[in-house]
Write a protein that holds these residues in place. Sequence first.
Motif, PDB file in Angstrom:
ATOM      1  N   ARG A  80     -34.326 -15.341 -44.945  1.00 15.93           N
ATOM      2  CA  ARG A  80     -34.822 -16.429 -44.102  1.00 15.93           C
ATOM      3  C   ARG A  80     -35.533 -17.487 -44.932  1.00 15.93           C
ATOM      4  NH1 ARG A  80     -37.013 -13.818 -38.381  1.00 15.93           N
ATOM      5  NH2 ARG A  80     -35.004 -12.887 -37.768  1.00 15.93           N
ATOM      6  N   ARG A 119     -25.884 -16.136 -39.076  1.00 19.95           N
ATOM      7  CA  ARG A 119     -26.699 -15.026 -39.575  1.00 19.95           C
ATOM      8  C   ARG A 119     -27.791 -14.647 -38.583  1.00 19.95           C
ATOM      9  NH1 ARG A 119     -25.858 -16.881 -45.053  1.00 19.95           N
ATOM     10  NH2 ARG A 119     -27.558 -18.381 -44.904  1.00 19.95           N
ATOM     11  N   ARG A 120     -28.400 -15.652 -37.934  1.00 20.03           N
ATOM     12  CA  ARG A 120     -29.443 -15.359 -36.952  1.00 20.03           C
ATOM     13  C   ARG A 120     -28.865 -14.620 -35.752  1.00 20.03           C
ATOM     14  NH1 ARG A 120     -31.427 -16.302 -40.789  1.00 20.03           N
ATOM     15  NH2 ARG A 120     -33.042 -17.782 -41.374  1.00 20.03           N
ATOM     16  N   ARG A 157     -34.619  -9.181 -45.169  1.00 14.55           N
ATOM     17  CA  ARG A 157     -34.464 -10.192 -44.118  1.00 14.55           C
ATOM     18  C   ARG A 157     -35.428 -11.352 -44.350  1.00 14.55           C
ATOM     19  NH1 ARG A 157     -34.185  -8.670 -37.786  1.00 14.55           N
ATOM     20  NH2 ARG A 157     -32.255  -7.723 -38.567  1.00 14.55           N
ATOM     21  N   THR A 158     -36.639 -11.063 -44.781  1.00 13.14           N
ATOM     22  CA  THR A 158     -37.609 -12.131 -45.043  1.00 13.14           C
ATOM     23  C   THR A 158     -37.132 -13.028 -46.185  1.00 13.14           C
ATOM     24  OG1 THR A 158     -39.421 -10.712 -44.298  1.00 13.14           O
ATOM     25  CG2 THR A 158     -40.007 -12.612 -45.634  1.00 13.14           C
ATOM     26  N   GLU A 196     -28.072  -7.236 -33.991  1.00 11.38           N
ATOM     27  CA  GLU A 196     -28.498  -5.973 -34.597  1.00 11.38           C
ATOM     28  C   GLU A 196     -29.796  -5.480 -33.969  1.00 11.38           C
ATOM     29  OE1 GLU A 196     -29.758  -4.239 -39.023  1.00 11.38           O
ATOM     30  OE2 GLU A 196     -28.976  -6.294 -38.789  1.00 11.38           O
ATOM     31  N   ASP A 197     -30.747  -6.390 -33.744  1.00 12.25           N
ATOM     32  CA  ASP A 197     -32.002  -6.004 -33.105  1.00 12.25           C
ATOM     33  C   ASP A 197     -31.772  -5.547 -31.664  1.00 12.25           C
ATOM     34  OD1 ASP A 197     -33.209  -6.688 -35.445  1.00 12.25           O
ATOM     35  OD2 ASP A 197     -34.002  -8.606 -34.740  1.00 12.25           O
ATOM     36  N   THR A 242     -35.486  -3.154 -45.663  1.00  9.28           N
ATOM     37  CA  THR A 242     -34.706  -4.020 -44.766  1.00  9.28           C
ATOM     38  C   THR A 242     -35.521  -5.232 -44.340  1.00  9.28           C
ATOM     39  OG1 THR A 242     -33.480  -2.092 -43.984  1.00  9.28           O
ATOM     40  CG2 THR A 242     -33.386  -4.086 -42.634  1.00  9.28           C
ATOM     41  N   ARG A 243     -36.790  -5.020 -43.986  1.00 10.13           N
ATOM     42  CA  ARG A 243     -37.644  -6.131 -43.567  1.00 10.13           C
ATOM     43  C   ARG A 243     -37.842  -7.119 -44.709  1.00 10.13           C
ATOM     44  NH1 ARG A 243     -40.807  -4.896 -38.888  1.00 10.13           N
ATOM     45  NH2 ARG A 243     -42.436  -6.278 -39.642  1.00 10.13           N
ATOM     46  N   GLU A 299     -28.344 -11.062 -36.784  1.00  8.51           N
ATOM     47  CA  GLU A 299     -29.610 -10.344 -36.805  1.00  8.51           C
ATOM     48  C   GLU A 299     -30.089 -10.033 -35.394  1.00  8.51           C
ATOM     49  OE1 GLU A 299     -32.327 -12.730 -38.965  1.00  8.51           O
ATOM     50  OE2 GLU A 299     -31.395 -12.384 -40.931  1.00  8.51           O
ATOM     51  N   GLN A 315     -36.876  -4.953 -34.365  1.00  8.94           N
ATOM     52  CA  GLN A 315     -36.893  -5.138 -35.812  1.00  8.94           C
ATOM     53  C   GLN A 315     -36.984  -3.793 -36.521  1.00  8.94           C
ATOM     54  OE1 GLN A 315     -40.055  -7.811 -36.786  1.00  8.94           O
ATOM     55  NE2 GLN A 315     -39.312  -9.443 -35.464  1.00  8.94           N
ATOM     56  N   SER A 316     -36.277  -3.690 -37.594  1.00  8.71           N
ATOM     57  CA  SER A 316     -36.252  -2.442 -38.360  1.00  8.71           C
ATOM     58  C   SER A 316     -37.622  -2.179 -38.988  1.00  8.71           C
ATOM     59  CB  SER A 316     -35.182  -2.514 -39.450  1.00  8.71           C
ATOM     60  OG  SER A 316     -35.227  -1.360 -40.271  1.00  8.71           O
TER      61      SER A 316
END
Length: 325
Positions: free
Chosen positions: A151, A192-193, A147-148, A199-200, A143-144, A196, A137-138
Motif C-alpha cells: 500500500r 489489488r484493493r 500488505r502495508t 480475501e478479507d 502478511t500484515r 484484498e 484482516q490477517s
Amino acid sequence: MLNDEKRGIEEIYTSAMNSSDLRVEADRTGDADVIIVAGWTQARIGGAMLRLHTEYDSTEKPRMAEVEYFYEPMLRTAEANGRKLTKEERKNLKRRAHEKKHEFNIQQLSLFLERLKALPDVRQQAAVQMMKWGMGQSQDPITRSERTEVREHDAEMLKRLREVVATAPAESAALEAANADLVAAVAEVDERRRAEGQEDFDRCSEKASSIVRWWLHQICPVCGGTKLQVAEGTNRHNGKACGGCEGTGKSEIPHQHEGRRVANWMDQCIERYRASLGQRVYGRQIVEDARAGVVQAPFESVPRIRLRPPRAPAMTEENGDHEDF
C-alpha cells in the motif's frame, strides 16, 4: 379460562410461520397480521436471525454416524470366509470406514443446511458486520507487513504519476502519456484493493459460519448441557462440574473475543426485532381492547386477567325500574 397470559414474541412468530390459516380478519389479530407486521418491521437483520432460529428449532436435526457404523459391517464382510485380517488390513479397513463416515456426515449436514433458508442471509450480514469492525484482516505479522508495504508503494507511485500529470505541458503528447499511465496505475491499484477486500471478506465469512453454528447450538457436546460430569460406566451424574464446559453447559465460542462480539451483536439484533414486532403486535391489540372497553390488569398481578367493566343497568320507560341485560 380466566388466565389470559400473553404469548411471547417468538411463540407468536413461530406459530404464524407454521400456520395454515392466513386469513386477514378485521375483528381479530391472526397469524397473517403477525407476518404482515413482521414485514413492516425495519430491523430486517434481526428478522432474518429470528427466522433462522425458528427454522433451526423446527427442523429435524441430522443424525451423525460413528465410524463403527461402517467399520463393523465391513469387518464382518471381510472375515466372512473365516480368514482373520492382518493388522495392516484392519488399518486400511478402518481408514476406509473413516472416509465413508466423513462423506456420510457431510451429506447429512448439507441436507440439513439446505432446509435453513435464512442461513445464507444471516451469514452474509454477520460477515459484513465483521468487515466493518476490521476482523477480516490477517493476524499474521508477515502478511500484515507485506500488505502495508504494498500500500505504501502504491501510494508513492500514484503520487509520482499525479505530479508528472500536473507538470506536463497542456495539450501535449507527454500529458496524454502521463494520463494513460495514471489511469492504468489507478486501475491496477483498485484491482489489488478489491482482491484484498475479497480475501478479507472470505476470511470473515469463514469465521461467521462457525460463529453462527455455535450461536444456533451452544450446548456442550460433553455433558449435553447438564453442566455435570457423568460417572464412568453409568448414566448418572457424579455431582462434579463438566470438564468440557467448566460447568456452564455451553461449548466454547469460536474465535474468542471476536466470536463473543459477533454473538452479542446477533442477540442485540434479535432483541431490537422482538421489541419492534411486539410493539406493533401488542400495540394493535391495545387499541382494539381500548375500543372494546377492556381494562388491562396491572403488570405485577399474577395471573394477568382481562376484565370488562360492568354495564350500567338500563331504565324502563314504564315504571323506572332497572332492567339488567
